[in-house]
Design a protein around this motif. Structure first.
Motif, PDB file in Angstrom:
ATOM      1  N   GLY A  59       2.525   7.060 -41.703  1.00  0.00           N
ATOM      2  CA  GLY A  59       1.940   8.264 -41.130  1.00  0.00           C
ATOM      3  C   GLY A  59       3.035   9.282 -40.871  1.00  0.00           C
ATOM      4  O   GLY A  59       4.222   9.023 -41.084  1.00  0.00           O
ATOM      5  N   ASN A  60       2.646  10.453 -40.427  1.00  0.00           N
ATOM      6  CA  ASN A  60       3.559  11.564 -40.205  1.00  0.00           C
ATOM      7  C   ASN A  60       4.343  11.365 -38.911  1.00  0.00           C
ATOM      8  O   ASN A  60       3.791  11.460 -37.815  1.00  0.00           O
ATOM      9  CB  ASN A  60       2.770  12.865 -40.162  1.00  0.00           C
ATOM     10  N   PRO A  63       4.774  15.183 -36.435  1.00  0.00           N
ATOM     11  CA  PRO A  63       3.592  16.050 -36.336  1.00  0.00           C
ATOM     12  C   PRO A  63       3.884  17.270 -35.478  1.00  0.00           C
ATOM     13  O   PRO A  63       4.791  17.274 -34.643  1.00  0.00           O
ATOM     14  CB  PRO A  63       2.570  15.139 -35.659  1.00  0.00           C
ATOM     15  N   SER A  67      -1.271  18.870 -32.592  1.00  0.00           N
ATOM     16  CA  SER A  67      -2.019  18.644 -33.830  1.00  0.00           C
ATOM     17  C   SER A  67      -3.047  17.539 -33.611  1.00  0.00           C
ATOM     18  O   SER A  67      -2.902  16.680 -32.738  1.00  0.00           O
ATOM     19  CB  SER A  67      -1.073  18.279 -34.972  1.00  0.00           C
ATOM     20  N   GLN A  70      -4.350  13.055 -36.813  1.00  0.00           N
ATOM     21  CA  GLN A  70      -3.229  12.554 -37.599  1.00  0.00           C
ATOM     22  C   GLN A  70      -3.433  11.060 -37.873  1.00  0.00           C
ATOM     23  O   GLN A  70      -3.673  10.278 -36.951  1.00  0.00           O
ATOM     24  CB  GLN A  70      -1.917  12.768 -36.858  1.00  0.00           C
ATOM     25  N   ASN A 105      -4.878  12.349 -31.759  1.00  0.00           N
ATOM     26  CA  ASN A 105      -4.745  13.728 -31.304  1.00  0.00           C
ATOM     27  C   ASN A 105      -3.515  13.796 -30.399  1.00  0.00           C
ATOM     28  O   ASN A 105      -3.432  13.072 -29.396  1.00  0.00           O
ATOM     29  CB  ASN A 105      -5.978  14.182 -30.532  1.00  0.00           C
ATOM     30  N   ASN A 168       7.985  16.364 -43.190  1.00  0.00           N
ATOM     31  CA  ASN A 168       6.784  15.540 -43.320  1.00  0.00           C
ATOM     32  C   ASN A 168       6.163  15.609 -44.697  1.00  0.00           C
ATOM     33  O   ASN A 168       5.194  14.903 -44.983  1.00  0.00           O
ATOM     34  CB  ASN A 168       5.738  15.884 -42.243  1.00  0.00           C
ATOM     35  N   CYS A 207       5.993  21.523 -39.769  1.00  0.00           N
ATOM     36  CA  CYS A 207       5.122  22.565 -39.229  1.00  0.00           C
ATOM     37  C   CYS A 207       5.880  23.832 -38.855  1.00  0.00           C
ATOM     38  O   CYS A 207       5.275  24.878 -38.622  1.00  0.00           O
ATOM     39  CB  CYS A 207       4.360  22.044 -38.018  1.00  0.00           C
TER      40      CYS A 207
END
Length: 454
Positions: A59-60, A63, A67, A70, A105, A168, A207
Motif C-alpha cells: 500500500g501507499n 499518503p 486522504s 487508501q 481514512n 508513491n 501528493c
C-alpha cells in the motif's frame, strides 16, 4: 494416534484421552472378541498452531494528509481465521477489519499500520508498515540503470531506479516507437524497442509534487556512408539499411546535348526515412531519358535527375533537378535553375548565338525565349511548378511546349526542314530551355515540374 501423540487413558475401552504433540495424523480404533478383530475406524486429526507472521504490507506508505480510502493488504496466511489491523492515531479503518485487506481514512498524523493473523490457538507477531505524510516533492530519481544501446525491435530490456523516499508512484516514458510492456507505475520497467533512439525518462510523484530523471538510449545498429548514382538509362534503387534515420540527397540534372548545352539544375535536401524504405533513383542523360526534349542533330534537352519514394511515377517525386537546354551548332543552351532560386522557381530561357541573352523565369513557369538576333532566337526556360516557358518563334513556328516532367521537342516545318537545327528543352523542375540557331530555327520549351517535399 499420530506419531508424537500419547494415549493417557481409556486404551481397551470405547473412549480414550490423548495428549497431542505438533504432528497431524490419524486416530484408528478396532473392536475385538474371541472370534476376531473388526476392520478399523479412523479419524483424521489436523494439528492447528499459532499463525505465522503476515508478509509485508502493500500500500501507499506516503499518503497525503486527510486522504481517504487508501488500500492496504497482506497475503493470505495459512491457518489464520481472521486478521487484526491497527492504524495511526486519528485514522480509521473504513472497510475490511478482520480480513487480509483494508481501506483506511487518514488524518494528518503519521504512524504505523500493523496487522496480526489470528486463529483459535492465538495471534501471530505483527507485520508493520511505517506511514509518512509527505511535506515536500520526492527527490529526483537517481541513475536510471539499463542498457544505453539497443538493437532494432529488441524486447524485454530492463530499466530501473533505486526507490525514492516519499514517492508513491513512478511514471516512465520511452522513445517514440518503443513500448513499455510491464512495470509502469513502479520503479522498474521492461521495454520493447522499435528503431528510434531517444530518452528513457521517469518521474517520481507524491501528493506534494513530481521530480524527474532521464537517460539517452541509442539504436546500436547505426550506419553511415555515401553512394553515388550515375547515368544508366534506367531506374536504380537504394534500400535504407538498419540504423539510418535520414538521408541527405544532392541531385544534378543532365547537361543539354552538344558541347554548348546548358548545364542541368541542382537541388539538395534531407529526407527522414526508416529501415527498409526504398528510394527510386532516376539519373538524367542526353538522349531523351527522364524528360529531356528532342532536339535536331543531337541537340536534345538534358534529362532531369530525381528521387521518388512510395512509387515510381512522377507523383512520387521527393526531390528533382531539371536538365539543361540543348544547343545546336554550338549556340549556347539555357541552363537549369539552381535549387535555391525560389521554392517553386524556374530556370532562365536559352541564349542566342550572338548575344546569349536569356529569358527570365518566375516561381510558377519557365522563362520565355531569349531576345532574337538575326534569324536566331533563344529557347524557352524550363522548370516551372506547372509548365515550362514558351519556346522561340521564327517564320511563324514556335518550339514545342514543355509539360510536367517533360521538355518540349523542336518544331517541324516543311518549308524550313532542310535547315532545322533546333534544340530540345530540358526536362523537369528548373529545366533550362533549348536554343534556336540559323534560318527558320525554333527551340523546344523546358518542361514543368513539381517537388512534393523533402
Amino acid at each position: 494416534v499420530p506419531s508424537d501423540a500419547t494415549i493417557i487413558a481409556g486404551q481397551g475401552s470405547n473412549s480414550i484421552t490423548v495428549n497431542f504433540g505438533v504432528n497431524s495424523g490419524t486416530i484408528t480404533a478396532k473392536a475385538s472378541n474371541s472370534c476376531g478383530t473388526s476392520s478399523a475406524a479412523s479419524l483424521l486429526i489436523n494439528i492447528v498452531t499459532t499463525p505465522s507472521t503476515p508478509g509485508a504490507i502493500t500500500g501507499n506508505a506516503y499518503p497525503c494528509a486527510n486522504s481517504t480510502a487508501q488500500a492496504f493488504s497482506v497475503g493470505v496466511v495459512n491457518s489464520a481465521t481472521s486478521y487484526n489491523w491497527s492504524v495511526p492515531s486519528g485514522a480509521n479503518i473504513a472497510f475490511g477489519q478482520g480480513t487480509n485487506s483494508i481501506l483506511v481514512n487518514f488524518s494528518s498524523t503519521p504512524g504505523n499500520i500493523s496487522v496480526t493473523a489470528v486463529n483459535a490457538c492465538g495471534s501471530s507477531s505483527a507485520s508493520v508498515l511505517a506511514i509518512t505524510m509527505p511535506s515536500a516533492a520526492p527527490a529526483s530519481p537517481g541513475v536510471i540503470h539499463g542498457n544505453a544501446t539497443f538493437t532494432p525491435n529488441q524486447s524485454g530490456v530492463l530499466y530501473y531506479v533505486a526507490p525514492v523516499s516519499n514517492a508513491n508512484s513512478y511514471t516512465w516514458s520511452v522513445p517514440s516507437d518503443a513500448t513499455i510492456t510491464s512495470g509502469q507505475g513502479t520503479d522498474s520497467i521492461k521495454v520493447t524497442f522499435g528503431t528510434a533512439s531517444g530518452n528513457v525518462c521517469v518521474t517520481a510523484t507524491n501528493c506534494v509534487g513530481t521530480s524527474s530523471s532521464c537517460t539517452t538510449v541509442h539504436n546500436s545498429c547505426y550506419n553511415s556512408g555515401a553512394q553515388t548514382f550515375n547515368y544508366t538509362g534506367s531506374q536504380q534503387m537504394f534500400t535504407v539499411p538498419c540504423g539510418v534515420p535520414w538521408v541527405s540527397i544532392a541531385v544534378f540534372g543532365a547537361q543539354g546535348g552538344n558541347s554548348y548545352g546548358g548545364l542541368g539544375g541542382s537541388a539538395t535536401g534531407t529526407l527522414a526515412v526508416s529501415i527498409g524504405t526504398v528510394l527510386y533513383v532516376f539519373v538524367g542523360g542526353q538522349n531523351g531519358y527522364n524528360g529531356g526534349g528532342t532536339g535536331y542533330n543531337g541537340s536534345n534537352g538534358g534529362g532531369m535527375s530525381d528521387v521518388r519514394v512510395g512509387g515510381t511515377s512522377i507523383n512520387n517525386w521527393v526531390i528533382v533537378a531539371g536538365g539543361g537546354g540543348g544547343a545546336p551548332n554550338n549556340s549556347p543552351g539555357g541552363a537549369g535553375g539552381a535549387g535555391s532560386i525560389c521554392a517553386n522557381g524556374a530556370g532562365g530561357g536559352g541564349g542566342t548565338l550572338s548575344n546569349q541573352l536569356a529569358g527570365s523565369g518566375t516561381c510558377t513557369t519557365g522563362g520565355n525565349c531569349g531576345a532574337a538576333s538575326g534569324n536566331s532566337a533563344g529557347g524557352g526556360g524550363g522548370g516551372g511548378l506547372t509548365s515550362g516557358g514558351v519556346g522561340s518563334t521564327n517564320q511563324g513556328y514556335t518550339g514545342g511546349t514543355g509539360t510536367k516532367g517533360q521538355g518540349g521537342n523542336y518544331a517541324v516545318s516543311a518549308t524550313c526542314a532542310p535547315y532545322l537545327e533546333a534544340a530540345g528543352g530540358g526536362g523537369g523542375y528548373y529545366g533550362g530551355g533549348g536554343t534556336g540557331n540559323g534560318f527558320c530555327q525554333t527551340a523546344g520549351a523546358g518542361g514543368g515540374g513539381l517537388i512534393m517535399g523533402y
